[in-house]
Scaffold this active site. Structure first.
Site, PDB file in Angstrom:
ATOM      1  N   CYS B  46       0.805  -1.228   0.133  1.00 27.65           N
ATOM      2  CA  CYS B  46      -0.069  -0.011   0.001  1.00 27.65           C
ATOM      3  C   CYS B  46       0.853   1.251   0.210  1.00 27.65           C
ATOM      4  O   CYS B  46       2.173   1.352   0.180  1.00 27.65           O
ATOM      5  CB  CYS B  46      -0.953   0.032   1.373  1.00 27.65           C
ATOM      6  SG  CYS B  46       0.121  -0.102   2.771  1.00 27.65           S
ATOM      7  N   CYS B  49       3.003   1.596   3.129  1.00 28.32           N
ATOM      8  CA  CYS B  49       4.207   0.780   3.076  1.00 28.32           C
ATOM      9  C   CYS B  49       5.270   1.582   2.516  1.00 28.32           C
ATOM     10  O   CYS B  49       6.600   1.337   2.750  1.00 28.32           O
ATOM     11  CB  CYS B  49       3.876  -0.549   2.416  1.00 28.32           C
ATOM     12  SG  CYS B  49       2.428  -1.388   2.873  1.00 28.32           S
ATOM     13  N   ASP B 449       9.739 -36.729  -6.772  1.00 23.64           N
ATOM     14  CA  ASP B 449      11.106 -37.013  -5.826  1.00 23.64           C
ATOM     15  C   ASP B 449      10.429 -36.886  -4.428  1.00 23.64           C
ATOM     16  O   ASP B 449       9.265 -36.489  -4.255  1.00 23.64           O
ATOM     17  CB  ASP B 449      12.112 -35.768  -6.068  1.00 23.64           C
ATOM     18  CG  ASP B 449      13.153 -35.791  -4.928  1.00 23.64           C
ATOM     19  OD1 ASP B 449      13.822 -36.903  -4.975  1.00 23.64           O
ATOM     20  OD2 ASP B 449      13.440 -34.816  -4.525  1.00 23.64           O
ATOM     21  N   ASP B 629      13.324 -31.431  -6.731  1.00 18.63           N
ATOM     22  CA  ASP B 629      14.010 -30.287  -6.173  1.00 18.63           C
ATOM     23  C   ASP B 629      15.534 -30.277  -6.176  1.00 18.63           C
ATOM     24  O   ASP B 629      16.026 -29.291  -6.071  1.00 18.63           O
ATOM     25  CB  ASP B 629      13.525 -29.913  -4.659  1.00 18.63           C
ATOM     26  CG  ASP B 629      13.943 -30.609  -3.554  1.00 18.63           C
ATOM     27  OD1 ASP B 629      14.107 -31.851  -3.944  1.00 18.63           O
ATOM     28  OD2 ASP B 629      14.070 -30.248  -2.682  1.00 18.63           O
ATOM     29  N   ASP B 633      18.103 -34.591  -8.910  1.00 16.43           N
ATOM     30  CA  ASP B 633      16.744 -34.688  -9.935  1.00 16.43           C
ATOM     31  C   ASP B 633      17.034 -33.880 -11.245  1.00 16.43           C
ATOM     32  O   ASP B 633      16.082 -34.002 -11.990  1.00 16.43           O
ATOM     33  CB  ASP B 633      15.740 -34.138  -9.178  1.00 16.43           C
ATOM     34  CG  ASP B 633      15.091 -34.521  -7.999  1.00 16.43           C
ATOM     35  OD1 ASP B 633      15.286 -35.930  -7.896  1.00 16.43           O
ATOM     36  OD2 ASP B 633      15.141 -33.914  -6.993  1.00 16.43           O
TER      37      ASP B 633
END
Lengths: 52, 730
Positions: B46, B49, B449, B629, B633
């Site tokens: 916002c 912020c 995985d 991950d 892999d």
């Protein structure tokens, strides 16, 4: 129809000004933060004097 | 770059997030001393912020300029070199804003940004020219005659020719690149239609003819550029989000020198240097431990969940996580030579297999381009033979090419993928590859995985009920004295059961072994099996030994990732074959497979095994989606038909996969399959709509009845219908 000689260049010129303005906004990164800009305008932080 | 150089110093905020600006600043001498720090601010939303963050940053000594970009949720700070990102993060955390440092080198997205800007400018020019030419055409359509019509045609030509020369370049370049290697793509008929339309229209205008297609040529360019721009933006958003994930891991290391320690970028390390790795830190280099004892977590590299003992002389590789004690490592390989990096390079080799996939658009182009050219050529030859007039024949050939021009086809795919990617992005999925959605729609087998994908990588205690209360009290006291992940999980679980810690004196942690202390005059130990004199089992366990009694084991299992159960159940329910492949031990994998109802599983798989199994499955005709991950892999991720990795994955795995899951939740995976299926259906529908328009309009064109008005109507109508159809996906 002689008026066309004036009207067409004038309309092209005005359109061209719009085009150049758009190109200028693109080249100066004015679309980098559309969300932030729409929120910043609501802030009254620099209403009284410009940001130093 | 040139524009940034010129403009950045004049703009009101030189640090406006844009990389070109900060690069230009770095080049100018005045700003040489200042450093630019980028911060990620995931929580801001916002106006308050923005001023809060900028105000808090501006009050820090040495900060010259702070600018928040709300769209990217980033702050870019120009500050004196002594200000570090850690200081700023601490300041913002104190002010109540979550902040993370971003690696400035990684988010340098200048090139992609420039590409998008270039497309946008071409689109603006084409749009401007189209509006003016269309207005002139309206007067011609409504019956302008003789000198007036000629003048309007000449003005149209004067606007269209330079506009297309500038805006049409991407198509001409692509078409030329394809033709040079003897291939046909969508850009060949596009370029041919545009050029032929211009040539015949110019010729007609010179002979004061009735029909000129300047309006059609320029609006064609505009619609196609709109498709290109949508396509580019979708990918640019995904790319910048992926870059941000990478930039969040700032590669730094603590270099041990004669005079002390110093923080340096990983790129400055060389073999032989000594590096200190703190508990919780990731190894920046391959090397050998020279000092310290600890345990290391290799799960991202091998999929094993059991931490491995590490002491002097043990070899470690980059990417492993140090768990308990500080270690000093002598680097043996750095940067591109580390095993981590070499594995990542294997991926690039495997990736070439995926480029075999032909996208739906390319398939359509392969059918379409030759058909269109043959049709246009036939009508040219037919009319030439029949009427003997080259001018009439050329005019009709141009009309055929323009009417059949794949304008709707050019929009069909990008409009749908933009809508679908936007929908999945809101659900926390990042589509990185432009054909990923199409490939995802074909999936019939999903390979998961285990460690870090189906499980959260955080241990969870099992079977606490079976333990003696006194054991639990002692274990809690010892576990509280350590920051080891197993100890922390054990302490949390015991506290949750309402167990109070026993009074244990002299609690001390022996990194790499466990914690020990004195309880009622007896020595108590909590730690590795060998250290307390117990037999190690296959499961992850911590052992408690009280005095001379037999050691008790606290067994751990990996806690499931949020949404894992739902995702697997939803996939099984829609008839997809689900396979679990892991580098972990057989009992651990079997237990998880049983818990989730997965019937096909493979344990103790080496990285090569996983890839080989997926290749075997694909050789049998299965279309495999790999979700993983770890580094082990990556090969599998790139071999699979399509791949997904969670945001917590190693950088190499995220690079190898087509889709990145931003949240910690796995449940969007089945939904992604649904959306992908719908997207492909929409793309096919769009192709059908475009074909339908052609079926209606082409006979008119071949018969010589098509006027520029009909061409303009057919083109706009089909483009609008196709875009609206795509929007139904949102």
């Amino acid at each position: 129809m002689d008026v066309l000689v004036w009207l067409i260049p004038v309309s092209l010129l005005l359109g061209g000004v719009g085009l150049l303005a758009f190109l200028w906004t693109v080249r100066t990164n004015q679309y980098d933060d559309p969300e932030g800009d729409s929120q910043r305008i609501l802030s009254d932080e620099w209403d009284d004097h410009p940001k130093p | 770059m040139m524009t940034a150089d010129l403009r950045a110093p004049m703009s009101a905020c030189p640090a406006c997030a844009a990389m070109p600006a900060s690069e230009a600043l770095a080049q100018s001498k005045a700003a040489m001393k200042d450093a630019t720090i980028s911060l990620s601010l995931p929580g801001i939303h916002c106006a308050a912020c923005i001023s809060g963050v900028e105000g808090a940053l501006a009050r820090v000594d040495g900060v010259h300029e702070a600018r928040v970009n709300l769209t990217l949720k980033r702050a870019s700070v120009t500050a004196a070199p002594e200000v570090t990102a850690d200081d700023l993060v601490a300041v913002l955390t104190g002010a109540g804003y979550e902040a993370h440092e971003l690696d400035a080198g990684t988010i340098a997205a200048t090139k992609t940004d420039r590409e998008g800007r270039e497309l946008l400018m071409r689109m603006a020019v084409a749009g401007f020219a189209m509006m003016n030419v269309m207005l002139l055409s309206v007067s011609v359509w409504s019956g302008a005659e003789a000198a007036t019509r000629d003048m309007f045609h000449w003005i149209s030509a004067a606007i269209t020719l330079p506009a297309i020369a500038f805006s049409g370049q991407p198509f001409f370049r692509n078409a030329w690149a394809a033709l040079r290697v003897g291939r046909l793509n969508m850009d060949v008929p596009i370029s041919l239609a545009i050029l032929l339309a211009l040539v015949t229209s110019l010729w007609e205008t010179m002979l004061s003819g009735e029909h000129a297609y300047f309006d059609a040529a320029i609006s064609l360019t505009f619609f196609l550029l709109a498709g290109r721009y949508l396509d580019h933006r979708t990918r640019a958003i995904a790319r910048s989000a992926a870059e941000e994930l990478t930039a969040l891991e700032v590669p730094r290391a603590w270099l041990v020198e004669g005079t002390g320690e110093r923080q340096v970028p990983v790129a400055e390390l060389a073999p032989g240097m000594l590096v200190r790795v703190r508990p919780g830190g990731r190894m920046p280099v391959d090397g050998e431990i020279v000092e310290g004892r600890s345990e290391v977590d290799r799960s991202l590299l091998t999929g094993e969940t059991l931490p491995v003992f590490a002491g002097p002389g043990v070899a470690v590789s980059a990417g492993e996580v140090n768990l308990t004690g500080p270690l000093v490592v002598r680097a043996t390989a750095v940067g591109a030579e580390t095993s981590l990096h070499r594995m990542a390079e294997l991926v690039a080799v495997a990736e070439s297999g995926r480029s075999n996939y032909t996208s739906l658009a390319d398939k359509a182009a392969k059918l379409y381009a030759p058909g269109v050219h043959i049709l246009a050529a036939l009508s040219f030859v037919g009319w030439w033979l029949w009427s003997g007039d080259v001018r009439v024949a050329l005019n009709i050939a141009a009309a055929v090419l323009i009417i059949t021009c794949p304008c709707a086809l050019g929009l069909a795919v990008p409009a749908v993928t933009t809508a679908a990617s936007g929908r999945l992005f809101r659900r926390g999925m990042l589509i990185k590859h432009h054909t990923a959605l199409e490939r995802l729609a074909e999936v019939d087998t999903v390979v998961f995985d285990k460690t870090g994908t189906l499980t959260a990588g955080a241990p969870e205690v099992m079977g606490l009920e079976g333990h003696d209360l006194r054991d639990m009290e002692v274990a809690l006291a010892l576990a509280e004295g350590s920051a080891h992940p197993l100890s922390m999980a054990l302490a949390a679980a015991l506290r949750a059961r309402g167990v109070a810690a026993a009074e244990v004196a002299e609690v001390a942690e022996l990194p790499g072994y466990g914690t020990r202390g004195l309880w009622r005059g007896e020595e108590v130990r909590l730690g590795r099996a060998a250290w307390v004199g117990a037999e190690a089992g296959a499961e992850t366990s911590a052992f408690l030994k009280v005095g001379e009694r037999r050691a008790v084991a606290f067994r751990f299992t990996d806690s499931l990732r949020a949404g894992a159960e739902d995702a697997v159940a939803a996939l099984l329910a829609r008839g997809v074959k689900v396979v679990l492949m892991s580098g972990d031990t057989t009992p651990a994998v079997e237990a998880l497979a049983g818990r989730l109802g997965i019937r096909h599983w493979l344990a103790e798989a080496l990285p090569g095994d996983k890839a080989a199994r997926i290749e075997a499955l694909q050789a049998e005709g299965a279309k495999v989606l790999m979700v993983g991950d770890g580094l082990n892999d990556t090969a599998a991720l790139s071999v699979a038909h399509v791949s997904i990795s969670p945001a917590s994955a190693l950088d190499a795995a995220r690079v190898a996969s087509d889709i990145v899951l931003l949240g910690g939740d796995l449940s969007p995976v089945p939904e992604a399959l649904d959306v992908a299926g719908k997207a492909v259906r929409r793309i096919r529908e769009n192709f059908r709509i475009a074909t339908l328009y052609n079926v209606v309009a082409v006979p008119l064109a071949v018969a010589g009845l098509a006027t520029p008005l009909i061409a303009a109507l057919a083109m706009s109508l089909s483009s609008v219908t196709v875009s609206l159809n795509a929007l139904r996906l949102r």
